[in-house]
Design a protein around this motif. Sequence first.
Motif, PDB file in Angstrom:
ATOM      1  N   ALA A 231       0.815  -1.205   0.000  1.00  0.00           N
ATOM      2  CA  ALA A 231       0.000   0.000   0.000  1.00  0.00           C
ATOM      3  C   ALA A 231       0.856   1.266   0.000  1.00  0.00           C
ATOM      4  O   ALA A 231       0.462   2.294  -0.553  1.00  0.00           O
ATOM      5  N   ASP A 232       2.045   1.200   0.594  1.00  0.00           N
ATOM      6  CA  ASP A 232       2.919   2.374   0.687  1.00  0.00           C
ATOM      7  C   ASP A 232       4.010   2.393  -0.377  1.00  0.00           C
ATOM      8  O   ASP A 232       4.406   3.459  -0.845  1.00  0.00           O
ATOM      9  N   HIS A 233       4.506   1.211  -0.761  1.00  0.00           N
ATOM     10  CA  HIS A 233       5.676   1.164  -1.635  1.00  0.00           C
ATOM     11  C   HIS A 233       5.394   0.638  -3.038  1.00  0.00           C
ATOM     12  O   HIS A 233       6.274   0.696  -3.902  1.00  0.00           O
ATOM     13  N   GLY A 234       4.189   0.102  -3.250  1.00  0.00           N
ATOM     14  CA  GLY A 234       3.871  -0.431  -4.570  1.00  0.00           C
ATOM     15  C   GLY A 234       4.306  -1.880  -4.708  1.00  0.00           C
ATOM     16  O   GLY A 234       5.211  -2.353  -4.025  1.00  0.00           O
ATOM     17  N   TRP A 235       3.658  -2.590  -5.641  1.00  0.00           N
ATOM     18  CA  TRP A 235       3.912  -4.019  -5.806  1.00  0.00           C
ATOM     19  C   TRP A 235       5.278  -4.322  -6.400  1.00  0.00           C
ATOM     20  O   TRP A 235       5.783  -5.435  -6.274  1.00  0.00           O
ATOM     21  N   SER A 236       5.882  -3.340  -7.073  1.00  0.00           N
ATOM     22  CA  SER A 236       7.159  -3.596  -7.740  1.00  0.00           C
ATOM     23  C   SER A 236       8.368  -3.331  -6.864  1.00  0.00           C
ATOM     24  O   SER A 236       9.507  -3.551  -7.286  1.00  0.00           O
ATOM     25  N   SER A 237       8.152  -2.857  -5.620  1.00  0.00           N
ATOM     26  CA  SER A 237       9.295  -2.553  -4.764  1.00  0.00           C
ATOM     27  C   SER A 237       9.992  -3.841  -4.322  1.00  0.00           C
ATOM     28  O   SER A 237       9.365  -4.890  -4.158  1.00  0.00           O
ATOM     29  N   GLY A 242      10.238  -9.191  -2.061  1.00  0.00           N
ATOM     30  CA  GLY A 242      10.978 -10.068  -1.164  1.00  0.00           C
ATOM     31  C   GLY A 242      10.089 -10.686  -0.103  1.00  0.00           C
ATOM     32  O   GLY A 242      10.181 -11.887   0.188  1.00  0.00           O
ATOM     33  N   LEU A 243       9.194  -9.879   0.493  1.00  0.00           N
ATOM     34  CA  LEU A 243       8.298 -10.385   1.522  1.00  0.00           C
ATOM     35  C   LEU A 243       7.321 -11.414   0.958  1.00  0.00           C
ATOM     36  O   LEU A 243       7.070 -12.463   1.579  1.00  0.00           O
ATOM     37  N   LEU A 244       6.756 -11.138  -0.212  1.00  0.00           N
ATOM     38  CA  LEU A 244       5.789 -12.063  -0.788  1.00  0.00           C
ATOM     39  C   LEU A 244       6.454 -13.361  -1.247  1.00  0.00           C
ATOM     40  O   LEU A 244       5.873 -14.445  -1.102  1.00  0.00           O
ATOM     41  N   VAL A 245       7.671 -13.264  -1.780  1.00  0.00           N
ATOM     42  CA  VAL A 245       8.404 -14.477  -2.151  1.00  0.00           C
ATOM     43  C   VAL A 245       8.707 -15.289  -0.899  1.00  0.00           C
ATOM     44  O   VAL A 245       8.544 -16.530  -0.880  1.00  0.00           O
ATOM     45  N   ALA A 246       9.139 -14.614   0.151  1.00  0.00           N
ATOM     46  CA  ALA A 246       9.413 -15.316   1.407  1.00  0.00           C
ATOM     47  C   ALA A 246       8.152 -15.983   1.940  1.00  0.00           C
ATOM     48  O   ALA A 246       8.199 -17.120   2.437  1.00  0.00           O
ATOM     49  N   ALA A 247       7.023 -15.295   1.829  1.00  0.00           N
ATOM     50  CA  ALA A 247       5.765 -15.865   2.292  1.00  0.00           C
ATOM     51  C   ALA A 247       5.423 -17.138   1.516  1.00  0.00           C
ATOM     52  O   ALA A 247       5.014 -18.150   2.104  1.00  0.00           O
ATOM     53  N   VAL A 248       5.585 -17.094   0.203  1.00  0.00           N
ATOM     54  CA  VAL A 248       5.282 -18.266  -0.625  1.00  0.00           C
ATOM     55  C   VAL A 248       6.190 -19.432  -0.242  1.00  0.00           C
ATOM     56  O   VAL A 248       5.741 -20.584  -0.086  1.00  0.00           O
ATOM     57  N   VAL A 249       7.489 -19.166  -0.074  1.00  0.00           N
ATOM     58  CA  VAL A 249       8.436 -20.229   0.276  1.00  0.00           C
ATOM     59  C   VAL A 249       8.102 -20.826   1.640  1.00  0.00           C
ATOM     60  O   VAL A 249       8.051 -22.055   1.821  1.00  0.00           O
ATOM     61  N   VAL A 419      -5.344  -8.154   2.406  1.00  0.00           N
ATOM     62  CA  VAL A 419      -5.231  -8.108   0.951  1.00  0.00           C
ATOM     63  C   VAL A 419      -6.109  -7.000   0.390  1.00  0.00           C
ATOM     64  O   VAL A 419      -5.688  -6.237  -0.499  1.00  0.00           O
ATOM     65  N   GLY A 420      -7.343  -6.899   0.907  1.00  0.00           N
ATOM     66  CA  GLY A 420      -8.251  -5.883   0.408  1.00  0.00           C
ATOM     67  C   GLY A 420      -7.711  -4.483   0.582  1.00  0.00           C
ATOM     68  O   GLY A 420      -7.724  -3.665  -0.360  1.00  0.00           O
ATOM     69  N   THR A 421      -7.208  -4.189   1.772  1.00  0.00           N
ATOM     70  CA  THR A 421      -6.684  -2.853   2.032  1.00  0.00           C
ATOM     71  C   THR A 421      -5.469  -2.550   1.164  1.00  0.00           C
ATOM     72  O   THR A 421      -5.387  -1.490   0.524  1.00  0.00           O
ATOM     73  N   ALA A 422      -4.514  -3.470   1.116  1.00  0.00           N
ATOM     74  CA  ALA A 422      -3.274  -3.229   0.375  1.00  0.00           C
ATOM     75  C   ALA A 422      -3.506  -3.203  -1.129  1.00  0.00           C
ATOM     76  O   ALA A 422      -3.054  -2.288  -1.830  1.00  0.00           O
ATOM     77  N   LEU A 423      -4.201  -4.213  -1.631  1.00  0.00           N
ATOM     78  CA  LEU A 423      -4.407  -4.312  -3.068  1.00  0.00           C
ATOM     79  C   LEU A 423      -5.183  -3.124  -3.613  1.00  0.00           C
ATOM     80  O   LEU A 423      -4.768  -2.474  -4.586  1.00  0.00           O
ATOM     81  N   LEU A 424      -6.297  -2.801  -2.994  1.00  0.00           N
ATOM     82  CA  LEU A 424      -7.150  -1.743  -3.527  1.00  0.00           C
ATOM     83  C   LEU A 424      -6.536  -0.362  -3.289  1.00  0.00           C
ATOM     84  O   LEU A 424      -6.697   0.542  -4.120  1.00  0.00           O
ATOM     85  N   ASN A 425      -5.803  -0.187  -2.189  1.00  0.00           N
ATOM     86  CA  ASN A 425      -5.098   1.074  -1.975  1.00  0.00           C
ATOM     87  C   ASN A 425      -4.029   1.271  -3.037  1.00  0.00           C
ATOM     88  O   ASN A 425      -3.863   2.367  -3.591  1.00  0.00           O
ATOM     89  N   THR A 426      -3.302   0.208  -3.361  1.00  0.00           N
ATOM     90  CA  THR A 426      -2.259   0.306  -4.381  1.00  0.00           C
ATOM     91  C   THR A 426      -2.856   0.610  -5.752  1.00  0.00           C
ATOM     92  O   THR A 426      -2.332   1.445  -6.507  1.00  0.00           O
ATOM     93  N   ILE A 427      -3.957  -0.056  -6.088  1.00  0.00           N
ATOM     94  CA  ILE A 427      -4.622   0.217  -7.359  1.00  0.00           C
ATOM     95  C   ILE A 427      -5.075   1.669  -7.428  1.00  0.00           C
ATOM     96  O   ILE A 427      -4.842   2.369  -8.425  1.00  0.00           O
ATOM     97  N   ALA A 428      -5.712   2.140  -6.357  1.00  0.00           N
ATOM     98  CA  ALA A 428      -6.204   3.527  -6.344  1.00  0.00           C
ATOM     99  C   ALA A 428      -5.060   4.523  -6.481  1.00  0.00           C
ATOM    100  O   ALA A 428      -5.145   5.490  -7.255  1.00  0.00           O
TER     101      ALA A 428
END
Length: 502
Positions: A231-237, A242-249, A419-428
């Motif tokens: 929500a603050d840094h964007g999905w491409s940061s 790194g956090l999402l990859v770590a979460a998946v692993v 997810v709702g807060t982060a995803l939709l905030n980033t889109i907006a």
Amino acid sequence: MTDAHERTTAAAGRPASHRWWGLAVIALAQLMVMLDTTIVNIALPWAQRATGMSDADRQWVITGYTLAFGGLLLLGGRIGDLLGRRRAFTVAVTGFTVASAIGGAAPNAAVLIGSRVGQGLFAALLMPATLALLTTSFTEPRERAKAFGIFSSVASAGGALGLLGGGLITEWLNWRWCLYVNVPIGALVVAGALMLLPNPPAQRGVKVDVPGAALSAAGMVALVYGFGEAADHGWSSARVIGLLVAAVVLLTAFVALQARGRNPLLPLSVVTDRNRAGAFIGIGLTMIGLFGLMFILTYQLQGVMDYSPLKTGLAILPATVATVLTTTQVTSRLMPKVPVRLLVTPGMLIAAAGLFNLGRITPDSSYVTTLMPTQILVGLGLGLVMSPCISLATYKVPPSEVGVVSAFVSTSQQIGGSVGTALLNTIAMTVSATALTAAGTDSHAAAVATVHGYAVAADWAGAIVLAGAVLTGLLIRADLRKPAPAPTTAPQAKQSEPSPTH
């Protein structure tokens, strides 16, 4: 006395009056936890000034709570099985109350953030115990529908009431009372729990899967934190990736461990059952829509329409009122009569329609003709979805798995909200930033660009909930019109604490 009533009372092993008063205790505890997901949001600027908190650290007042809460739910469910659910409930409420008092008296930022983490930790123990107690207390379809309707209404309304309560308390009292308010509530809940709640035996021989607990907690924290940072840094940061990859692993390793472990923290049958999977999808995707709605409304009302915090809290009440009325007056009466999917799928379609209506928003949109109808539609949909899904997720669950299933219900809610807060905030933010570049310095064009971002986010939320309607329609086939099996004590179970005498 009817046969159905006799079956319910016998199954629960408690007088009917005690069970319904016990439901009031459970609902009050649920309200306390859900209020704290949002009640501090509006008070945060005042808390920041009072404690000397930096701009970089202020987010931890919110994320410290959600990370501990979301990350430790599965472990909390298993600990509840180990301790016994009433004991887990009272320990959790007591700890939550003490953490709230410490936060209210916090002299500095470190103490305030630490208290919020403590609240989240005890909330992760409390929520599974709360739902497990509810599940084992009500088994007859009509009473089960009513009880779950009340519980779901409180769960759905808590976040919105937190915003209203935060506005009222901050404007009329002091930000510290947003935390102190939990002290009298917690004391009342503990007293009620000791007098009124059942005391099912702990599961003897329960072993905590320590590696699984570590992997699930780390994976969930990485996932929730990653979505929050997006929500603050964007999905491409790099941080978010790194956090999402770590979460998946971490979560993949957790699933692999559960598949071959002898004492899994989360038996995979819990999530691979098609009906429970449909219920979890319904809960998670509907929460994405709800949190997206609250996010958009908060910024539209305060940032564009210049509403005060108090007026904003009052303006978002229609969604809460619609949810409560639908759940208690419509859904609770239909659940014993119609298949679950005929409530959940239409409910998600109605909620999606409300979110698509919000996609028409402009800076000049009227509250009465745009924002209020949207809230009513989403509230109606939410009222049709949440209670049947929570009831379905816990239907015919073996006593040894009630705690972990209850924990996964709460996990679905937490992840959906994050997810709702982060995803939709980033889109907006992304859509608005692109449009603002073209708008230049024109103030009206800038407002149009900002609101256009909210509109696109609302359309995305509507599409997500619409997809959920399709999935739940395909997956859910269970029929809750038959009584759930009476809770039984597993052969290896033993009493963890003295039963109450009534």
